[in-house]
Design a protein around this motif. Structure first.
Motif, PDB file in Angstrom:
ATOM      1  N   ALA A   3      11.319 -10.081   9.744  1.00  0.00           N
ATOM      2  CA  ALA A   3      12.614  -9.431   9.505  1.00  0.00           C
ATOM      3  C   ALA A   3      12.660  -8.063  10.181  1.00  0.00           C
ATOM      4  N   MET A   4      11.578  -7.313  10.092  1.00  0.00           N
ATOM      5  CA  MET A   4      11.528  -6.004  10.733  1.00  0.00           C
ATOM      6  C   MET A   4      11.573  -6.140  12.253  1.00  0.00           C
ATOM      7  N   MET A   5      10.862  -7.120  12.790  1.00  0.00           N
ATOM      8  CA  MET A   5      10.870  -7.325  14.236  1.00  0.00           C
ATOM      9  C   MET A   5      12.263  -7.774  14.695  1.00  0.00           C
ATOM     10  N   ALA A   6      12.911  -8.632  13.913  1.00  0.00           N
ATOM     11  CA  ALA A   6      14.271  -9.064  14.255  1.00  0.00           C
ATOM     12  C   ALA A   6      15.229  -7.876  14.223  1.00  0.00           C
ATOM     13  N   ALA A   7      15.079  -7.014  13.237  1.00  0.00           N
ATOM     14  CA  ALA A   7      15.923  -5.813  13.170  1.00  0.00           C
ATOM     15  C   ALA A   7      15.686  -4.934  14.390  1.00  0.00           C
ATOM     16  N   SER A   8      14.432  -4.793  14.795  1.00  0.00           N
ATOM     17  CA  SER A   8      14.117  -4.000  15.989  1.00  0.00           C
ATOM     18  C   SER A   8      14.808  -4.578  17.213  1.00  0.00           C
ATOM     19  N   THR A  24      21.141   7.394  20.108  1.00  0.00           N
ATOM     20  CA  THR A  24      19.826   7.912  19.712  1.00  0.00           C
ATOM     21  C   THR A  24      19.500   7.477  18.286  1.00  0.00           C
ATOM     22  N   SER A  25      20.494   7.489  17.435  1.00  0.00           N
ATOM     23  CA  SER A  25      20.313   7.045  16.054  1.00  0.00           C
ATOM     24  C   SER A  25      19.901   5.569  16.007  1.00  0.00           C
ATOM     25  N   ILE A  26      20.546   4.747  16.822  1.00  0.00           N
ATOM     26  CA  ILE A  26      20.207   3.316  16.876  1.00  0.00           C
ATOM     27  C   ILE A  26      18.795   3.135  17.427  1.00  0.00           C
ATOM     28  N   LEU A  27      18.423   3.932  18.433  1.00  0.00           N
ATOM     29  CA  LEU A  27      17.070   3.877  18.983  1.00  0.00           C
ATOM     30  C   LEU A  27      16.035   4.225  17.913  1.00  0.00           C
ATOM     31  N   VAL A  28      16.280   5.276  17.148  1.00  0.00           N
ATOM     32  CA  VAL A  28      15.359   5.677  16.080  1.00  0.00           C
ATOM     33  C   VAL A  28      15.248   4.572  15.033  1.00  0.00           C
ATOM     34  N   SER A  29      16.363   3.932  14.698  1.00  0.00           N
ATOM     35  CA  SER A  29      16.324   2.809  13.754  1.00  0.00           C
ATOM     36  C   SER A  29      15.430   1.686  14.282  1.00  0.00           C
ATOM     37  N   GLY A  30      15.562   1.399  15.567  1.00  0.00           N
ATOM     38  CA  GLY A  30      14.709   0.379  16.179  1.00  0.00           C
ATOM     39  C   GLY A  30      13.240   0.761  16.145  1.00  0.00           C
ATOM     40  N   LEU A  31      12.947   2.028  16.394  1.00  0.00           N
ATOM     41  CA  LEU A  31      11.553   2.488  16.330  1.00  0.00           C
ATOM     42  C   LEU A  31      10.989   2.371  14.923  1.00  0.00           C
ATOM     43  N   ILE A  32      11.790   2.741  13.931  1.00  0.00           N
ATOM     44  CA  ILE A  32      11.336   2.662  12.539  1.00  0.00           C
ATOM     45  C   ILE A  32      10.987   1.221  12.181  1.00  0.00           C
ATOM     46  N   THR A  33      11.876   0.297  12.490  1.00  0.00           N
ATOM     47  CA  THR A  33      11.624  -1.097  12.116  1.00  0.00           C
ATOM     48  C   THR A  33      10.488  -1.703  12.934  1.00  0.00           C
ATOM     49  N   PHE A  34      10.342  -1.295  14.200  1.00  0.00           N
ATOM     50  CA  PHE A  34       9.239  -1.806  15.023  1.00  0.00           C
ATOM     51  C   PHE A  34       7.890  -1.309  14.500  1.00  0.00           C
ATOM     52  N   ILE A  35       7.798  -0.016  14.218  1.00  0.00           N
ATOM     53  CA  ILE A  35       6.557   0.548  13.677  1.00  0.00           C
ATOM     54  C   ILE A  35       6.199  -0.137  12.362  1.00  0.00           C
ATOM     55  N   ALA A  36       7.192  -0.335  11.501  1.00  0.00           N
ATOM     56  CA  ALA A  36       6.938  -1.006  10.223  1.00  0.00           C
ATOM     57  C   ALA A  36       6.460  -2.435  10.445  1.00  0.00           C
ATOM     58  N   ALA A  37       7.069  -3.170  11.364  1.00  0.00           N
ATOM     59  CA  ALA A  37       6.653  -4.557  11.626  1.00  0.00           C
ATOM     60  C   ALA A  37       5.203  -4.628  12.061  1.00  0.00           C
ATOM     61  N   VAL A  38       4.805  -3.735  12.956  1.00  0.00           N
ATOM     62  CA  VAL A  38       3.413  -3.722  13.430  1.00  0.00           C
ATOM     63  C   VAL A  38       2.468  -3.413  12.280  1.00  0.00           C
ATOM     64  N   HIS A  39       2.792  -2.417  11.476  1.00  0.00           N
ATOM     65  CA  HIS A  39       1.905  -2.065  10.366  1.00  0.00           C
ATOM     66  C   HIS A  39       1.874  -3.146   9.292  1.00  0.00           C
ATOM     67  N   TYR A  40       2.998  -3.799   9.032  1.00  0.00           N
ATOM     68  CA  TYR A  40       2.993  -4.899   8.066  1.00  0.00           C
ATOM     69  C   TYR A  40       2.071  -6.014   8.544  1.00  0.00           C
ATOM     70  N   TRP A  41       2.047  -6.243   9.847  1.00  0.00           N
ATOM     71  CA  TRP A  41       1.155  -7.258  10.411  1.00  0.00           C
ATOM     72  C   TRP A  41      -0.303  -6.884  10.145  1.00  0.00           C
ATOM     73  N   TYR A  42      -0.656  -5.613  10.405  1.00  0.00           N
ATOM     74  CA  TYR A  42      -2.012  -5.136  10.124  1.00  0.00           C
ATOM     75  C   TYR A  42      -2.334  -5.248   8.640  1.00  0.00           C
TER      76      TYR A  42
END
Length: 152
Positions: A3-8, A24-42
Motif C-alpha cells: 500500500a505504501m509503495m502504491a501510494a508512492s 513539492t508537497s506531492i514529492l514529499v508525500s511520495g518520499l514519506i510513503t516510499f521510505i515507510a515502504a522500505v522500512h516496513y519491508w525490513y
C-alpha cells in the motif's frame, strides 16, 4: 508495504498533474510513503527471522518520516503565509519526541516513564500547534483547499 509503495507510485506519477505550488508537497508525500515502504519491508524480514519487535527499524523510519511530515505541514501552509520557523519548531519537537521515545523504549528501560513523559509532552505540543495553534489559524485564514489539506 504494498500500500505504501502504491501510494508512492501514485504521488510520483501524478505530480505533474498538480498545480506547481503543490508539486513539492506531492514529492514529499511520495518520499514519506516510499521510505515507510522500505522500512516496513525490513521490519517484516527482521520480525520473521528474529521473532522480536523491530524497535530500532521503527525509530529509524520515524526519525526520517515524521520530520518530513512536519515539512509537509509547512508546505501546505506556506501558501497561507506560514514562516519557516513553524516548520523548524515542528521538526525540533518531532526529533525530541522520537529520540526521547527511543531512549525510554530501548536504552533506559528503568526510566521509561520519564522518557515517555518527555516524548509525550513534545507530541502534545505538536498536536496543539496543528489543531489549536498557529498552524490551524493559518489554515482557517486560507480556507479552501489549504484548510481541507490541513484537516486531512
Amino acid at each position: 508495504c504494498m500500500a505504501m509503495m502504491a501510494a508512492s507510485a501514485f504521488f510520483f506519477l501524478s505530480m505533474n498533474s498538480f498545480d506547481k505550488k503543490w508539486r513539492t508537497s506531492i514529492l514529499v508525500s511520495g518520499l514519506i510513503t516510499f521510505i515507510a515502504a522500505v522500512h516496513y519491508w525490513y521490519m517484516r524480514d527482521y520480525w520473521a527471522s528474529v521473532g522480536d519487535s523491530p524497535t530500532f527499524f521503527r525509530y529509524v523510519d520515524w526519525v526520517l518520516t515524521v520530520p518530513l511530515m512536519c515539512v509537509e505541514f509547512y508546505l501546505i501552509l506556506k501558501v497561507a503565509g506560514a514562516k519557516k520557523s513553524l516548520m523548524w519548531r515542528l521538526i525540533l519537537l518531532s526529533v525530541v519526541m522520537l529520540v526521547t521515545g527511543y531512549l525510554g523504549e530501548a536504552v533506559y528501560l528503568e526510566q521509561a516513564q520519564i522518557w515517555g513523559f518527555v516524548s509525550g509532552a513534545a507530541y502534545f505540543v505538536i498536536v496543539y500547534e496543528i489543531w489549536l495553534g498557529s498552524a490551524k489559524k493559518l489554515a482557517e485564514a486560507a480556507g479552501g483547499y489549504v484548510l481541507k489539506a490541513h484537516k486531512t
